[in-house]
Design an enzyme around this catalytic site. Structure first.
Site, mmCIF file in Angstrom:
data_model
loop_
_atom_site.group_PDB
_atom_site.id
_atom_site.type_symbol
_atom_site.label_atom_id
_atom_site.label_comp_id
_atom_site.label_asym_id
_atom_site.label_seq_id
_atom_site.Cartn_x
_atom_site.Cartn_y
_atom_site.Cartn_z
ATOM 1 N N PHE A 268 0.865 -1.176 0.000
ATOM 2 C CA PHE A 268 0.000 0.000 0.000
ATOM 3 C C PHE A 268 0.904 1.229 0.000
ATOM 4 O O PHE A 268 1.624 1.475 0.963
ATOM 5 C CB PHE A 268 -0.927 0.036 1.209
ATOM 6 N N ASP B 35 9.633 2.849 1.373
ATOM 7 C CA ASP B 35 8.440 3.584 1.778
ATOM 8 C C ASP B 35 8.273 3.416 3.284
ATOM 9 O O ASP B 35 7.770 2.412 3.770
ATOM 10 C CB ASP B 35 7.214 3.045 1.031
ATOM 11 N N LYS C 204 2.898 10.806 7.516
ATOM 12 C CA LYS C 204 2.081 10.427 8.671
ATOM 13 C C LYS C 204 2.564 11.069 9.976
ATOM 14 O O LYS C 204 2.228 12.209 10.278
ATOM 15 C CB LYS C 204 1.997 8.907 8.793
#
Length: 439
Positions: A127, A212, A241
């Site tokens: 993801f 990532d 985030k």
């Protein structure tokens, strides 16, 4: 707004109307306190509404700074870039974005520009975001369905499979291999040789290696970057985030100088990629304040210690409860995976739920955790059998006591057939069948 999301919350009983958030806790309209194990999908690493973050943002608002001049160089952005690069001294440059998916998009453009190659390799179950470039790297078909055609040149391979990566890179037409060191959808952890091997293959074939770390970075796994567990040095590291502190969204691409020099290689190409709000003062101040809190409060160490405690507790539960298949994780990124039981009564009930909707059993854990134990959690992905823990890095031993008691009780209840938990399962199954019939 999304009416379907409202229906989901009403169906599973999560529509309690949260009114306040402090640290690792949420408070609903009745004043009930909940322990948040989602933390905004990893956004609230330092907890909600941290006073140091609020003070930093207030200072920016009171300072009349010349924000977003554009034809200028932001001092706060420079300071945050310097701080981030201390954690990855093998990288030289930082490009700021507004989110994790924008960081992925920037990295894809940089990789193609720097290598002159079209291909991008990603893993199944990955993801990386939901904008078109990132969506083209998404390993879950439910997110991709209905949005094609996606960008060309993207190849999916199995996660944790070096032979597959070797085959994908061997034609020397791949610009980048992008991978989450620990996959968020499922909390999938590679074997100890995988990331080092992937780095070696990328260097062999001239492919850029992109880590990532949007969810795993900033201390989540008990290291500032998850790649530190395996001692690799990617060509680009993506962050977002938790860097925001939960108030001012920010993402970042940390990259080698050689990559930047091939993208921004002339003065007339100084603006070939950018983002209007990416270096805004609030976002940069939020990033600096977040790093201050992580460092001053020892949150990386706390994640390591509390994570080790919780993993040991869950492993003990797995020995006592046959529905717990396995437990995995690093730091405060933990997955508890459930699987088919051995006993006849449980096996029949499990099979019934699975026939209706794969992964439905996990709601028999998360819903009682929420309603009876005031713990907010969810499954680790679509059709997943794994419940994921992603709490704020500020959790205490008392919080760990709360987590261990609640999970042990909820899991024990799920082994009682017939029982209240399986009555809930029948209700969820009936609802899923009605929904399927309506479609």
């Amino acid at each position: 707004m999304n009416e379907m999301m409202v229906r989901v919350l009403q169906t599973i009983g999560f529509d309690v109307g949260f009114r306040c958030g402090r640290g690792q806790y949420l408070f609903d309209r009745e004043g009930e306190r909940y322990l948040d194990l989602l933390s905004g999908f990893g956004v609230f690493g330092i907890g909600r509404n941290h006073p140091a973050l609020r003070q930093a943002l207030g200072a920016v608002l009171e300072s009349d700074l010349p924000n977003l001049v554009q034809m200028d160089v932001s001092v706060l952005a420079g300071l945050l870039a310097e701080r981030l690069l201390r954690y990855a001294p093998y990288l030289d440059k930082v490009f700021f974005t507004n989110s994790g998916t924008e960081a992925v998009e920037a990295a894809l453009k940089f990789a193609r520009s720097a290598t002159g190659r079209p291909g991008v390799v990603h893993c199944d179950h990955a993801f990386h975001g939901l904008t078109y470039g990132a969506l083209s790297l998404n390993g879950d078909e439910i997110f991709r369905d209905g949005f094609g055609p996606l960008i060309p040149g993207c190849v999916q391979i199995p996660f944790d499979d070096l032979a597959a990566l070797d085959r994908a890179l061997s034609k020397r037409d791949v610009a980048a291999f992008i991978v989450e060191p620990i996959q968020g959808k499922g909390v999938n952890i590679p074997n100890d040789l995988y990331l080092r091997g992937a780095q070696a293959l990328c260097r062999k074939y001239g492919t850029l290696f992109i880590a990532d770390e949007v969810q795993t970075g900033l201390g989540r796994t008990g290291k500032f970057l998850a790649i530190e567990h395996w001692g690799v040095e990617p060509d680009m590291v993506l962050l977002a985030k938790a860097l925001s502190g939960g108030h001012a969204p920010v993402g970042a691409v940390l990259a080698r100088k050689a990559i930047f020099e091939k993208v921004f290689n002339r003065m007339d190409r100084a603006v070939v990629h950018g983002s209007t709000f990416a270096k805004n003062d609030l976002a940069m101040a939020a990033g600096l304040a977040t790093l201050d809190v992580i460092e001053s409060e020892g949150l990386v160490r706390n994640a390591e210690q509390k994570g080790a405690r919780l993993l040991a507790a869950f492993e003990a539960m797995a020995e006592r409860h046959e529905l717990v298949k396995t437990v995995r994780g690093k730091g405060l990124m933990i997955g508890v995976e459930f699987g088919a039981p051995r006993s006849l009564a449980l096996k029949a009930s499990w099979a019934l739920l699975e026939s209706v909707s794969v992964g439905l059993f996990c709601q028999l854990i998360t819903i009682p955790l929420f309603k009876e134990h005031k713990i907010l959690s969810q499954v680790a992905g679509h059709a997943s059998h794994t419940v994921k823990l992603l709490p704020a890095l500020v959790i205490t031993d008392a919080d760990c006591d709360w987590i261990e008691r609640a999970f042990d009780a909820a899991i024990a209840d799920s082994h009682r057939v017939p029982g209240a938990v399986w009555s809930l399962g029948k209700t969820l199954a009936d609802h899923a069948l009605k929904t399927r019939a309506a479609r």
